[in-house]
Design a protein around this motif. Sequence first.
Motif, PDB file in Angstrom:
ATOM      1  N   GLU A 136      -8.866  -5.309  -4.987  1.00 14.56           N
ATOM      2  CA  GLU A 136      -7.654  -4.906  -5.683  1.00 14.56           C
ATOM      3  C   GLU A 136      -7.862  -5.039  -7.191  1.00 14.56           C
ATOM      4  OE1 GLU A 136      -6.984  -9.353  -5.020  1.00 14.56           O
ATOM      5  OE2 GLU A 136      -7.973  -7.670  -3.995  1.00 14.56           O
ATOM      6  N   TRP A 151       0.847  -1.191   0.000  1.00  9.66           N
ATOM      7  CA  TRP A 151       0.000   0.000   0.000  1.00  9.66           C
ATOM      8  C   TRP A 151       0.883   1.242   0.000  1.00  9.66           C
ATOM      9  CZ3 TRP A 151      -4.975   0.134   3.498  1.00  9.66           C
ATOM     10  CH2 TRP A 151      -5.840  -0.891   3.101  1.00  9.66           C
ATOM     11  N   LYS A 208      -6.583  -9.253  -1.078  1.00  6.56           N
ATOM     12  CA  LYS A 208      -5.721  -8.065  -1.092  1.00  6.56           C
ATOM     13  C   LYS A 208      -6.538  -6.779  -1.146  1.00  6.56           C
ATOM     14  CE  LYS A 208      -1.967 -10.490  -3.504  1.00  6.56           C
ATOM     15  NZ  LYS A 208      -1.121 -10.499  -4.721  1.00  6.56           N
ATOM     16  N   ARG A 253      -4.921  -0.574  -7.721  1.00 10.15           N
ATOM     17  CA  ARG A 253      -6.218   0.043  -7.422  1.00 10.15           C
ATOM     18  C   ARG A 253      -5.966   1.387  -6.749  1.00 10.15           C
ATOM     19  NH1 ARG A 253     -10.007  -0.839  -9.952  1.00 10.15           N
ATOM     20  NH2 ARG A 253     -10.463  -2.997  -9.343  1.00 10.15           N
ATOM     21  N   ASP A 298      -0.408  -2.885  -4.500  1.00  8.02           N
ATOM     22  CA  ASP A 298      -1.790  -3.297  -4.752  1.00  8.02           C
ATOM     23  C   ASP A 298      -2.740  -2.111  -4.677  1.00  8.02           C
ATOM     24  OD1 ASP A 298      -1.178  -6.044  -5.004  1.00  8.02           O
ATOM     25  OD2 ASP A 298      -1.176  -6.262  -2.820  1.00  8.02           O
ATOM     26  N   HIS A 299      -2.379  -1.124  -3.850  1.00  6.07           N
ATOM     27  CA  HIS A 299      -3.321  -0.034  -3.588  1.00  6.07           C
ATOM     28  C   HIS A 299      -2.568   1.272  -3.387  1.00  6.07           C
ATOM     29  CE1 HIS A 299      -7.774  -0.300  -2.613  1.00  6.07           C
ATOM     30  NE2 HIS A 299      -7.544   0.980  -2.765  1.00  6.07           N
TER      31      HIS A 299
END
Length: 688
Positions: A670, A348, A642, A474, A387-388
């Motif tokens: 995600e 993240w 995730k 994402r 992922d984010h």
Amino acid sequence: MNQEQWLDEWDTASLYQKEVEGCDNCDESSPISQDGVVCGPLLRLKGVDYDNDIYRGSLLLVVKGTNPPAVKFAAGHSTSNEIDIEIRQLNSTLIHEEKDFSFFRYDFDLSLRDFEQMIKYSVGDVTKPHYRFYIPSKDMNFNTISYSCNGFSLSVDTTKFKGSMWFDILKKHSNVHYHVMLGGGDQIYSDSVKLYCHKFKKWLETKDPIAKFKAKLTSEMKEDLNAFYLKEYIEWYGYGYWKGATPQSKTTQRCFPLATATVPSINIYDDHDIIDGFGSYSNSFQSNDVFSGVGKAAYKYYMLFQHHVSLTEKKAYSEDPSWILGAKKGPYIGEKSHSVLTRLGPTWALLGLDCRTERQLRQIVDWKTYDIIFDRLAKEVEKGKLDHLMVMLGVPIAYPRLVWLEWLFSSRLLAPLKYLSKKGVFARGLVNEFNGDVEVLDDLNDHWCARHHKKERNYLVAKLQDFGAKYGIRITILSGDVHLAAVGRFRSKLHSHHITSSHEHEVQKFLDEPEKDTRLMFNVISSAVVNTPPPNAMAALLQKRSGIHHFDSETDEDVVPLFHEDVDGHSRKNFSFMNRRNWSDLLPIANVLAQDYLQQEFQLSVGERYFPGIITSSKSEKATKKENSSDQQDVSYPATAKGMLATIHVEQNTLNADSESVAYSVVIPELSVVKDKLSHKGIKHLNL
């Protein structure tokens, strides 16, 4: 600090009930007159280095006097078999001196371990129950708080608010263990500078417009501005005390300083951290030496109290690896913008975009600064898979348009009324005391959807979509400012007029499998944690303006129908906007599944689909409840390993001192696919 002292349990309910008894009964006593520590401890997360598993932070103390208190840390972890703690004393750095006050920063680097650690600390010989914070394990993403509008407008009757959203935050923190809180702007309301900074007030009251425009910032006025912001920050961050324009406009939010001592912060700022509307007035007015001097003074103390750095420190102010500096100095404040980029876990990251330092009426961020930001983001991805990405903007970017109000309030047709208002003959308060514009016009000009900013707004949205799609990240946008709760949304467009086409099938698949929708971005709007919400009429107006808009030929934007049910269980017509005080948190679903308290609270299951709304164990908005919904805005989302759980906590009753809230959540999956380039054909106001 011995092992028994480190291990003592945090009985939050009794602790905070004792600390905040009568928390909103205003206490005018101020720490500014006492000796020793007058403000702090304030915790800040500077950044996380996952190449070396290092957590970087700082602690700030403002002291009346010249002696730095000793600060000791005890970092540890307990199991059923043993207690493992490490105790050390932090070094102090004197970063600023003013009048009788010394600003001491205590920098610290902590090694991330295979387990979550609790850090307890002491200041001098004092150890308080809330002198503790948590850092996650090296393979754990952060439990994150997001909030904004942390103060009251000048004329609000604060006696109508007996509870505290900060009390609610602290109660939940004892169970959840929040690792960071993100201040999305207006962490302090400094609008009273026009009331209590007497030399500035005298300038505002100047009747001759030419003399007012040509006025210079004298050394006495500069000193007066500095004294105001110093006192304002010490009282608010040190004790939670604030006063506005009337005898009923004052409060003591005692839980706020407790929160800043127990959850490290990352902040950006907005207009009220300076003065209402700063940056959104005409260039001729903003360039005035006096008014730009207000921005310079506020910025100085914003950096000191909210970022723990002095403008004179080269390394901390200009060379910290978490800063993204703007391309050039802002036109009014005269400093480079300071955006923040850091990991909030191994997969993240957070981009806190500085949208105020470079802001002008027709510009929010300089175009060359955008180039610097996206180049830096690309380099961040090279360090390891994300992922984010959370992007913190002060003002919502997915929000209903109110261009017709802009046109009305800037129309020459209002000139006679504005003249009479300035003279006090009619509609007193219709115009502001700065440049004579309609009072709310600066708020409208602040918005990304304002006519001056549409081109820039669409550019930023498209760039974020392209970045996320290219790297399979994402993106979730965090915003505040508007004093109500909502969740804006961008997603792939459903071409209903091509029912039999293969493209229609592809888009429908994206709606059924949102983890594969490269255009899906949510804008979590959480505001205000303290300020009063707007009336029901405003929520109704926004609801009428919140239909589906076409961002480009392939992207729709709308507002998520999150609030079908009110806090008392009754159905709501204004189901996309909740005009109650609120704050939000963003939790990795992996953390929700791993922690007993969160698992019991939400009872999420990987693979299960959930509609946005109340998805706590008591009332679950699982997809099975709305399988037959024909509303295209009612879309369910799967809980993925995730993914993220974004929750807005809404106040139930302003008169209830227990400060209970209701949780409204959106499950955000995600992004499981990548796409090198998205088409933005048909995008409005911009050729990409």
